[in-house]
Design a protein around this motif. Structure first.
Motif, mmCIF file in Angstrom:
data_model
loop_
_atom_site.group_PDB
_atom_site.id
_atom_site.type_symbol
_atom_site.label_atom_id
_atom_site.label_comp_id
_atom_site.label_asym_id
_atom_site.label_seq_id
_atom_site.Cartn_x
_atom_site.Cartn_y
_atom_site.Cartn_z
ATOM 1 N N MET A 82 0.848 -1.169 0.000
ATOM 2 C CA MET A 82 0.000 0.000 0.000
ATOM 3 C C MET A 82 0.895 1.234 0.000
ATOM 4 O O MET A 82 1.824 1.340 0.773
ATOM 5 C CB MET A 82 -0.897 -0.029 1.239
ATOM 6 C CG MET A 82 -1.998 0.975 1.183
ATOM 7 S SD MET A 82 -3.127 1.021 2.614
ATOM 8 C CE MET A 82 -3.173 -0.629 3.214
ATOM 9 N N GLY A 83 0.612 2.192 -0.873
ATOM 10 C CA GLY A 83 1.375 3.422 -0.942
ATOM 11 C C GLY A 83 0.457 4.621 -0.823
ATOM 12 O O GLY A 83 -0.736 4.483 -0.618
ATOM 13 N N LYS A 84 1.038 5.780 -0.943
ATOM 14 C CA LYS A 84 0.266 7.013 -0.869
ATOM 15 C C LYS A 84 0.285 7.702 -2.213
ATOM 16 O O LYS A 84 1.223 7.541 -2.987
ATOM 17 C CB LYS A 84 0.841 7.949 0.187
ATOM 18 C CG LYS A 84 0.662 7.452 1.592
ATOM 19 C CD LYS A 84 1.178 8.463 2.578
ATOM 20 C CE LYS A 84 0.974 7.955 3.990
ATOM 21 N NZ LYS A 84 1.495 8.902 4.982
ATOM 22 N N LEU A 85 -0.747 8.466 -2.458
ATOM 23 C CA LEU A 85 -0.827 9.279 -3.658
ATOM 24 C C LEU A 85 -1.099 10.707 -3.205
ATOM 25 O O LEU A 85 -2.115 10.972 -2.563
ATOM 26 C CB LEU A 85 -1.939 8.779 -4.579
ATOM 27 C CG LEU A 85 -2.147 9.554 -5.868
ATOM 28 C CD1 LEU A 85 -0.880 9.523 -6.722
ATOM 29 C CD2 LEU A 85 -3.307 8.969 -6.646
ATOM 30 N N TYR A 86 -0.191 11.611 -3.503
ATOM 31 C CA TYR A 86 -0.339 13.010 -3.125
ATOM 32 C C TYR A 86 -0.981 13.750 -4.281
ATOM 33 O O TYR A 86 -0.526 13.654 -5.423
ATOM 34 C CB TYR A 86 1.020 13.608 -2.768
ATOM 35 C CG TYR A 86 1.576 13.013 -1.502
ATOM 36 C CD1 TYR A 86 1.384 13.637 -0.287
ATOM 37 C CD2 TYR A 86 2.247 11.794 -1.521
ATOM 38 C CE1 TYR A 86 1.869 13.084 0.887
ATOM 39 C CE2 TYR A 86 2.726 11.230 -0.349
ATOM 40 C CZ TYR A 86 2.537 11.883 0.846
ATOM 41 O OH TYR A 86 3.011 11.322 2.009
ATOM 42 N N GLN A 87 -2.044 14.480 -3.977
ATOM 43 C CA GLN A 87 -2.840 15.138 -5.008
ATOM 44 C C GLN A 87 -3.256 16.531 -4.552
ATOM 45 O O GLN A 87 -3.238 16.839 -3.371
ATOM 46 C CB GLN A 87 -4.139 14.358 -5.272
ATOM 47 C CG GLN A 87 -3.939 12.923 -5.657
ATOM 48 C CD GLN A 87 -5.262 12.175 -5.708
ATOM 49 O OE1 GLN A 87 -6.071 12.278 -4.803
ATOM 50 N NE2 GLN A 87 -5.464 11.428 -6.774
ATOM 51 N N VAL A 88 -3.659 17.351 -5.528
ATOM 52 C CA VAL A 88 -4.374 18.588 -5.247
ATOM 53 C C VAL A 88 -5.641 18.570 -6.075
ATOM 54 O O VAL A 88 -5.694 17.965 -7.151
ATOM 55 C CB VAL A 88 -3.572 19.872 -5.559
ATOM 56 C CG1 VAL A 88 -2.427 20.060 -4.597
ATOM 57 C CG2 VAL A 88 -3.101 19.902 -6.983
ATOM 58 N N VAL A 89 -6.669 19.200 -5.550
ATOM 59 C CA VAL A 89 -7.909 19.381 -6.292
ATOM 60 C C VAL A 89 -7.925 20.838 -6.733
ATOM 61 O O VAL A 89 -7.855 21.749 -5.908
ATOM 62 C CB VAL A 89 -9.147 19.062 -5.425
ATOM 63 C CG1 VAL A 89 -10.427 19.321 -6.203
ATOM 64 C CG2 VAL A 89 -9.093 17.614 -4.946
ATOM 65 N N ASP A 144 -4.134 10.184 -0.546
ATOM 66 C CA ASP A 144 -4.969 9.001 -0.401
ATOM 67 C C ASP A 144 -4.097 7.771 -0.192
ATOM 68 O O ASP A 144 -3.029 7.671 -0.778
ATOM 69 C CB ASP A 144 -5.801 8.757 -1.672
ATOM 70 C CG ASP A 144 -6.843 9.836 -1.879
ATOM 71 O OD1 ASP A 144 -7.306 10.413 -0.881
ATOM 72 O OD2 ASP A 144 -7.199 10.103 -3.041
ATOM 73 N N GLU A 145 -4.576 6.883 0.618
ATOM 74 C CA GLU A 145 -3.912 5.598 0.778
ATOM 75 C C GLU A 145 -4.323 4.728 -0.407
ATOM 76 O O GLU A 145 -5.510 4.593 -0.691
ATOM 77 C CB GLU A 145 -4.355 4.914 2.082
ATOM 78 C CG GLU A 145 -3.928 5.634 3.328
ATOM 79 C CD GLU A 145 -2.434 5.555 3.578
ATOM 80 O OE1 GLU A 145 -1.789 4.566 3.168
ATOM 81 O OE2 GLU A 145 -1.897 6.498 4.166
ATOM 82 N N ARG A 146 -3.366 4.225 -1.101
ATOM 83 C CA ARG A 146 -3.677 3.312 -2.215
ATOM 84 C C ARG A 146 -3.877 1.924 -1.666
ATOM 85 O O ARG A 146 -3.165 1.475 -0.779
ATOM 86 C CB ARG A 146 -2.533 3.276 -3.213
ATOM 87 C CG ARG A 146 -2.426 4.495 -4.027
ATOM 88 C CD ARG A 146 -1.415 4.256 -5.102
ATOM 89 N NE ARG A 146 -1.305 5.424 -5.938
ATOM 90 C CZ ARG A 146 -0.385 5.573 -6.856
ATOM 91 N NH1 ARG A 146 0.510 4.623 -7.033
ATOM 92 N NH2 ARG A 146 -0.344 6.637 -7.586
ATOM 93 N N ARG A 147 -4.812 1.250 -2.236
ATOM 94 C CA ARG A 147 -5.069 -0.137 -1.829
ATOM 95 C C ARG A 147 -4.713 -1.060 -2.981
ATOM 96 O O ARG A 147 -5.217 -0.901 -4.077
ATOM 97 C CB ARG A 147 -6.530 -0.319 -1.455
ATOM 98 C CG ARG A 147 -6.879 0.536 -0.263
ATOM 99 C CD ARG A 147 -8.310 0.375 0.090
ATOM 100 N NE ARG A 147 -8.615 1.352 1.135
ATOM 101 C CZ ARG A 147 -9.550 1.199 2.018
ATOM 102 N NH1 ARG A 147 -10.306 0.133 1.994
ATOM 103 N NH2 ARG A 147 -9.767 2.113 2.922
#
Length: 68
Positions: free
Chosen positions: A1-8, A63-66
């Motif tokens: 499981m990894g993380k995804l850093y995003q902006v809206v 978000d935590e990636r699954r």
């Protein structure tokens, strides 16, 4: 499981688009404003060069990636 850093990105016309920034905290922390601008430009290629001072609203999230 990894993380995804995003902006809206919330545009002036009310639309919202999620822009993926990085997969690691280190990449996210080392991102420059110019790199952020380029990622946003890639999501809106039709506006390249037209709206250099257009106000937008950015909302950071990760978000935590699954993995399946």
């Amino acid at each position: 499981m990894g993380k995804l850093y995003q902006v809206v990105v919330s545009g002036v016309r009310g639309g919202k688009v999620t822009v993926d920034l990085s997969n690691t905290e280190e990449q996210f922390k080392s991102m420059t404003v110019e790199q952020l601008r380029e990622k946003i430009r890639q999501k809106f290629p039709e506006t390249a060069g037209k709206y250099t001072e257009t106000p937008i609203s950015l909302h950071y999230r990760h978000d935590e990636r699954r993995e399946s």
